[in-house]
Structures are given as C-alpha cells and as structure tokens.
Design an enzyme around this catalytic site. Structure first.
Site, PDB file in Angstrom:
ATOM      1  N   GLY A 170       0.640  -1.101  -0.151  1.00 40.61           N
ATOM      2  CA  GLY A 170       0.123   0.068   0.150  1.00 40.61           C
ATOM      3  C   GLY A 170       0.817   1.376  -0.128  1.00 40.61           C
ATOM      4  CB  VAL A 172       0.087   5.145   3.992  1.00 41.03           C
ATOM      5  CG1 VAL A 172      -0.378   6.487   3.427  1.00 41.03           C
ATOM      6  CG2 VAL A 172      -1.113   4.475   4.106  1.00 41.03           C
ATOM      7  CB  CYS A 173       2.339  -0.216   3.835  1.00 44.11           C
ATOM      8  SG  CYS A 173       2.725  -1.529   4.787  1.00 44.11           S
ATOM      9  CB  ILE A 174       7.366   1.882   5.154  1.00 44.68           C
ATOM     10  CG1 ILE A 174       6.950   2.115   6.680  1.00 44.68           C
ATOM     11  CG2 ILE A 174       7.055   3.189   4.478  1.00 44.68           C
ATOM     12  CD1 ILE A 174       7.742   3.080   7.407  1.00 44.68           C
ATOM     13  CB  THR A 175       5.838  -3.789   5.608  1.00 44.22           C
ATOM     14  OG1 THR A 175       4.611  -3.340   6.466  1.00 44.22           O
ATOM     15  CG2 THR A 175       6.095  -5.197   6.064  1.00 44.22           C
TER      16      THR A 175
END
Length: 325
Positions: A170, A172-175
C-alpha cells in the site's frame, strides 16, 4: 514463477458481446450478500468511519469497519438496529476475545469478521479463527494478511472463509523498507500465486493505483480488492483536513503508523496528504462504470468473465503474450 505488478500487465480484449457497457454486471457475492462492485474500502481510520459504513451498507457496497479506538459492540448494535449487515475487524489479543464474549452475551453476531493483523500466517490467527468458529459458527471470517500459497492453505484449513493477500504494497505502508519482507512491487504476482491454491475467496489488499487494477486483480484470481489511498481523501473521509498553499487535503496514514498507534513502536506505516477528491459516492460510481467497461472488453457480461482473457507482460525477462495462464 513470474514476477510482475499492476503497472507491467495489460489484459487483451476479446470480441464484445454487449450493446452497452451498462449491460455488464459488476456485482460480486461474498458470504450471504451480493455487493455492487468487487471493491471494499480499507479498514483504516482515515478511510472509513461509522457514518461511511452505514452509507456503504445502505447502498449495497461491502465495508469492513476498522478496529482502532472503537466500541465494536456498540457498532454492531447500531448496524443491527438499522437493519444493516455488520462487518467488523478484530485483532488476536485478549481485548479482542473479550469483544467476542461481550457480543455473545448480548446476542449480537456480526455478519462478517475480519481478523486483521500485519502477519496473518500465525498461530494467534489460527486460535482466533477456532474461537470464532466455536462461538459464532455463522459468521463469515476473513483472515489476513498473508503473502504465500502456504499461508492461504493454512488459513483455509483453519476455517477462514476468505483470505486477505498483501503485505506492505500500500501507498502508506513501509513494511518492505522496515523489515525486508512483503509483496510491495509484486503484489499482483502474489495474488496470482495465492489464488492458484485457494478454494475460497481471495481479497487483494493494497497496491491498487488505477481503476483498471481492479480488473487485473480479478483476472489473476481475486474475488474482491481492498483499496485505501484511492478511497481516502474524499469530502466525507474521516482524515483531518489540511490546507496547503490554498489547496485542501485530507490526511491518510497506515494502520501501523505512529499516527495511528499513538507511539513510535514497531512502526511500519507513514502519513501522507491526499488531495480532496470530491464525493465518495461519485468515485464508487465511476469505479463501477470502469469495471463494467472492463467486463465488456473481456467479451463477457459478468465480472468473472474477466478471468478468461489473455494478457501481456510489458518489459523484463517475462515480457510477451500469455495465453490463459
């Protein structure tokens, strides 16, 4: 295994069999309900709130209410009082089990429960699925998130009725940056890979940037897609409004961000500003019309006809035409 994502796949048209795209049926069945389009807004605090969920349910769209700073019991009670289906999110900790017990004590059974944790291939998810199946055997359980066929097989065997696929793709995901793991950059391949072993619905979660990506997800095995950024930033969106240089924005942040958690601990999300896009209803209608167009290009009349088309891969070692793979 082919590695690709939404931006380097195009679907190949087949002979059109309808007079008008409006003849095409974009609806999809999930559980005991049929919904207008195969799209569900992400269960995030800056995407949905109770008023949006009420509107979605009233207008035959699927929703999953987020689980942050929320009284799930009161939410289910309110939805049932309105004669609407109830769809909530749970984690896997003691307060989530307490929520299940409180609902049962009041005779309230949601129609859908999404077990929603960052790494859904876990014994904690297995235990929660087992508890729900024992206590609420009629509830439709969506579990995730996962990224591999092994995870899908396990979740289905544990009793999940649908699996959510996608770890970190996504906006806004920085996994993938924080951990080195995830499906960012190959989310569509992950959907295809997982769908090949699935016997129950797959929900593709994350990485959707254009309306055409919905059709691509369906083509590679998803029953529904979960969308965050494209459905955030509307007039009704619960994100805080921010004005920058005379232009209005809404904040949008990941569920694993410090903005959502309230502390900087195990952070795998970030905050961005989305330009205000207008009314959510208008975006959903446009999505429905675009999915209808996709169906017409597939040579079909129903959503799943999209799965019959061929596709091409643009660029890279796998470039070329692929016939019904």
């Amino acid at each position: 295994m082919e590695i690709f994502d939404y931006d380097n796949i195009l679907l190949l048209p087949r002979k059109c069999r309808v007079e008008s795209r409006s003849e095409c049926d974009a609806s999809v069945e999930l559980g005991r309900q049929r919904f207008r389009i195969p799209v569900v807004p992400a269960n995030m605090k800056t995407v949905v709130d109770e008023s949006i969920c009420v509107w979605l349910a009233q207008n035959s769209y699927f929703y999953v209410m987020h689980r942050f700073d929320l009284d799930n019991v009161q939410f289910v009670k309110n939805m049932k009082a309105r004669g609407l289906y109830a769809s909530i999110s749970l984690g896997v900790k003691k307060p989530d089990y307490d929520t299940v017990d409180q609902l049962l004590a009041l005779g309230l059974v949601p129609d859908y429960i999404t077990i929603d944790i960052a790494h859904g291939h876990a014994d904690s998810v297995k235990n929660m699925i087992g508890y729900l199946k024992e206590k609420m055997p009629t509830v439709f359980i969506i579990a995730g998130n996962v990224a591999t066929p092994e995870a899908v097989i396990d979740l289905e065997n544990w009793g999940a009725d649908a699996t959510k696929v996608g770890i970190g793709p996504g906006k806004v995901c920085i996994t993938k940056l924080k951990t080195g793991f995830g499906t960012g950059g190959w989310q569509l391949s992950a959907v295809k890979w997982c769908a090949r072993v699935a016997t129950k619905p797959i929900i593709a979660d994350g990485g959707i940037h254009e309306h055409g990506d919905i059709a691509k997800s369906i083509r590679f095995g998803a029953t529904m897609v979960m969308i965050g950024s494209m459905l955030a930033g509307h007039e009704e969106s619960p994100g805080k409004s921010v004005e920058v240089d005379g232009k209005l924005y809404k904040e949008y942040y990941g569920s694993a961000s410090d903005f959502n958690k309230g502390e900087y601990k195990h952070v795998e999300g970030k905050r961005i500003l989305e330009p205000v896009k207008g009314k959510l209803a208008d975006t959903l209608i446009e999505m429905e019309q675009d999915v209808q167009s996709s169906i017409s290009y597939s040579g079909g009349k129903r959503l799943m006809d999209i799965r019959k088309v061929n596709y091409v891969t643009l660029g890279g070692d796998n470039a070329g035409e692929h016939l019904l793979m």
